[in-house]
Design a protein around this motif. Structure first.
Motif, mmCIF file in Angstrom:
data_model
loop_
_atom_site.group_PDB
_atom_site.id
_atom_site.type_symbol
_atom_site.label_atom_id
_atom_site.label_comp_id
_atom_site.label_asym_id
_atom_site.label_seq_id
_atom_site.Cartn_x
_atom_site.Cartn_y
_atom_site.Cartn_z
ATOM 1 N N TRP A 1 -2.150 10.914 1.465
ATOM 2 C CA TRP A 1 -2.916 9.720 1.078
ATOM 3 C C TRP A 1 -4.302 10.079 0.575
ATOM 4 O O TRP A 1 -4.831 11.154 0.834
ATOM 5 C CB TRP A 1 -3.008 8.732 2.236
ATOM 6 C CG TRP A 1 -3.899 9.125 3.380
ATOM 7 C CD1 TRP A 1 -5.193 8.752 3.586
ATOM 8 C CD2 TRP A 1 -3.549 9.971 4.495
ATOM 9 N NE1 TRP A 1 -5.667 9.313 4.744
ATOM 10 C CE2 TRP A 1 -4.691 10.047 5.320
ATOM 11 C CE3 TRP A 1 -2.391 10.643 4.865
ATOM 12 C CZ2 TRP A 1 -4.692 10.795 6.502
ATOM 13 C CZ3 TRP A 1 -2.396 11.395 6.035
ATOM 14 C CH2 TRP A 1 -3.530 11.461 6.847
ATOM 15 N N ALA B 1 -14.598 0.593 -2.648
ATOM 16 C CA ALA B 1 -13.903 0.761 -1.377
ATOM 17 C C ALA B 1 -14.930 0.795 -0.255
ATOM 18 O O ALA B 1 -15.993 1.416 -0.389
ATOM 19 C CB ALA B 1 -13.095 2.058 -1.384
ATOM 20 N N ALA C 1 -8.974 -3.026 -0.510
ATOM 21 C CA ALA C 1 -8.626 -4.386 -0.097
ATOM 22 C C ALA C 1 -9.602 -4.903 0.950
ATOM 23 O O ALA C 1 -9.906 -6.105 0.990
ATOM 24 C CB ALA C 1 -7.196 -4.415 0.438
ATOM 25 N N LEU D 1 0.848 -1.183 0.000
ATOM 26 C CA LEU D 1 0.000 0.000 0.000
ATOM 27 C C LEU D 1 0.885 1.234 0.000
ATOM 28 O O LEU D 1 1.581 1.521 0.963
ATOM 29 C CB LEU D 1 -0.911 0.018 1.238
ATOM 30 C CG LEU D 1 -1.783 1.258 1.419
ATOM 31 C CD1 LEU D 1 -2.799 1.372 0.290
ATOM 32 C CD2 LEU D 1 -2.497 1.232 2.760
ATOM 33 N N CYS E 1 -4.509 -4.825 3.033
ATOM 34 C CA CYS E 1 -3.264 -4.056 2.949
ATOM 35 C C CYS E 1 -3.254 -2.927 3.973
ATOM 36 O O CYS E 1 -4.129 -2.049 3.941
ATOM 37 C CB CYS E 1 -3.110 -3.461 1.553
ATOM 38 S SG CYS E 1 -3.010 -4.702 0.251
ATOM 39 N N THR E 2 -2.279 -2.957 4.862
ATOM 40 C CA THR E 2 -2.147 -1.933 5.894
ATOM 41 C C THR E 2 -0.695 -1.500 5.990
ATOM 42 O O THR E 2 0.200 -2.335 6.104
ATOM 43 C CB THR E 2 -2.613 -2.453 7.267
ATOM 44 O OG1 THR E 2 -3.978 -2.894 7.171
ATOM 45 C CG2 THR E 2 -2.523 -1.354 8.321
ATOM 46 N N ARG F 1 -5.038 1.837 6.120
ATOM 47 C CA ARG F 1 -5.623 0.583 5.648
ATOM 48 C C ARG F 1 -6.369 0.790 4.335
ATOM 49 O O ARG F 1 -7.168 1.715 4.202
ATOM 50 C CB ARG F 1 -6.587 0.031 6.708
ATOM 51 C CG ARG F 1 -7.247 -1.282 6.327
ATOM 52 C CD ARG F 1 -8.060 -1.846 7.493
ATOM 53 N NE ARG F 1 -9.257 -1.056 7.761
ATOM 54 C CZ ARG F 1 -10.066 -1.265 8.802
ATOM 55 N NH1 ARG F 1 -9.771 -2.207 9.686
ATOM 56 N NH2 ARG F 1 -11.143 -0.523 8.975
ATOM 57 N N SER F 2 -6.111 -0.081 3.378
ATOM 58 C CA SER F 2 -6.763 0.010 2.075
ATOM 59 C C SER F 2 -8.249 -0.330 2.196
ATOM 60 O O SER F 2 -8.619 -1.450 2.557
ATOM 61 C CB SER F 2 -6.108 -0.941 1.074
ATOM 62 O OG SER F 2 -6.889 -1.048 -0.100
ATOM 63 N N THR G 1 -10.010 6.066 -0.422
ATOM 64 C CA THR G 1 -9.653 4.657 -0.639
ATOM 65 C C THR G 1 -8.758 4.109 0.468
ATOM 66 O O THR G 1 -8.453 2.921 0.473
ATOM 67 C CB THR G 1 -8.934 4.469 -1.988
ATOM 68 O OG1 THR G 1 -7.742 5.271 -2.007
ATOM 69 C CG2 THR G 1 -9.836 4.876 -3.143
ATOM 70 N N ILE G 2 -8.364 4.966 1.411
ATOM 71 C CA ILE G 2 -7.490 4.545 2.505
ATOM 72 C C ILE G 2 -8.020 5.119 3.810
ATOM 73 O O ILE G 2 -8.215 6.337 3.927
ATOM 74 C CB ILE G 2 -6.036 5.013 2.277
ATOM 75 C CG1 ILE G 2 -5.472 4.385 1.000
ATOM 76 C CG2 ILE G 2 -5.156 4.679 3.473
ATOM 77 C CD1 ILE G 2 -4.102 4.914 0.605
ATOM 78 N N TYR H 1 -0.692 5.167 -6.609
ATOM 79 C CA TYR H 1 -0.426 4.355 -5.422
ATOM 80 C C TYR H 1 -1.327 4.678 -4.235
ATOM 81 O O TYR H 1 -1.406 3.889 -3.295
ATOM 82 C CB TYR H 1 1.037 4.514 -4.989
ATOM 83 C CG TYR H 1 2.014 3.889 -5.943
ATOM 84 C CD1 TYR H 1 2.344 2.535 -5.848
ATOM 85 C CD2 TYR H 1 2.620 4.638 -6.954
ATOM 86 C CE1 TYR H 1 3.247 1.952 -6.728
ATOM 87 C CE2 TYR H 1 3.527 4.065 -7.830
ATOM 88 C CZ TYR H 1 3.836 2.729 -7.716
ATOM 89 O OH TYR H 1 4.734 2.152 -8.589
ATOM 90 N N GLY H 2 -1.964 5.835 -4.237
ATOM 91 C CA GLY H 2 -2.874 6.171 -3.144
ATOM 92 C C GLY H 2 -2.225 6.790 -1.929
ATOM 93 O O GLY H 2 -2.874 7.515 -1.181
#
Length: 273
Positions: free
Chosen positions: A247, A196, A135, A13, A233-234, A131-132, A251-252, A41-42
């Motif tokens: 970020w 998401a 995901a 992530l 993903c974290t 955290r994603s 999405t995160i 990539y976020g």
């Protein structure tokens, strides 16, 4: 312009950028590349000594519109600058742990991006987890995806209620004047089309499901996220002075771990819509 490099973080992530200098934020070519990395990539992690308010404003403005929304009292004279601090008189949100959340879901539009820059970090350590939300959604069983796809969440900006969320106090009566807004539990990223899960501690109520059933589902999803942390993903960031994290807020999700409250902690924050 500095020559800089980047590589994906081990957790999968985000990306770590090296070789940047503060004044690179005034170079259009550098900003264009950083914005590309943000969208791809976020999350961007880097470390830049001497990174001041003007540098932070320049980078944030390249990503979107810097906002002063809900800025007081931790507001500097530079637009969009706040200080998350337990030692500054104008500091905001300086104490305690904060569970996973997405900022400003109680406003329309929500924030596109957030930026934090480390100024003072407790000697005993300080961590923020990212955290994603994509995901998280992908990891859900298909029947749970089908349920949450049609549910809206009512989000509240009321820190007395948010702090109580640790104890699962679902008192529906917000302080008068507290901003609230409804967001879909499942957010579709407009660039990638991926879904998401906006699972945030600012959630107060639900649409499309009975309230008690919604609360039960919220608690089940919280437990799922904890039990399947290795599958979701974290990125776990241990702060140091001069660290910069940017970020995608939609999405995160992010969360703050406990830290020694008697030790100084100050991060400079900029929200972008």
């Amino acid at each position: 312009m500095s020559e800089f490099d980047f590589q994906a973080l081990d957790c999968g992530l985000g990306v770590e950028v090296t070789g940047l200098a503060a004044d690179d934020m005034f170079d259009d070519a550098v900003l264009e590349k950083l914005v590309e990395l943000f969208h791809e990539y976020g999350l961007i992690k880097t470390s830049i000594p001497g990174f001041g308010e003007p540098h932070q404003y320049a980078l944030a403005s390249a990503i979107g519109e810097v906002t002063d929304r809900a800025g007081a009292p931790g507001q500097s004279k530079t637009p969009g600058m706040q200080y998350v601090s337990n030692v500054r008189e104008d500091g905001v949100l300086g104490k305690g742990a904060i569970h996973f959340h997405h900022d400003h879901l109680f406003y329309n539009p929500p924030l596109k991006a957030l930026m934090l820059y480390g100024i003072e970090v407790p000697e005993s350590g300080s961590e923020t987890h990212f955290r994603s939300a994509i995901a998280f959604y992908d990891a859900l069983p298909d029947d749970v995806k089908a349920r949450v796809d049609s549910i809206g969440c009512v989000h509240l900006y009321d820190h007395t209620k948010i702090a109580a969320r640790e104890y699962r106090d679902w008192d529906p009566a917000p302080t008068p004047g507290s901003p609230t807004d409804i967001k879909p539990w499942v957010w579709r990223d407009h660039k990638t089309g991926r879904k998401a899960l906006l699972h945030s501690q600012s959630t107060l109520d639900f649409e499309g499901i009975e309230r008690q059933e919604g609360i039960k589902l919220y608690q089940q999803l919280t437990a799922f996220g904890e039990a399947h942390a290795d599958e979701i993903c974290t990125y776990r960031h241990k702060w140091k002075p001069d660290d910069l994290i940017v970020w995608n807020n939609l999405t995160i999700a992010h969360a703050r771990l406990p830290f020694a409250k008697e030790e100084p902690r100050t991060l400079r924050r900029t929200p972008v819509i």
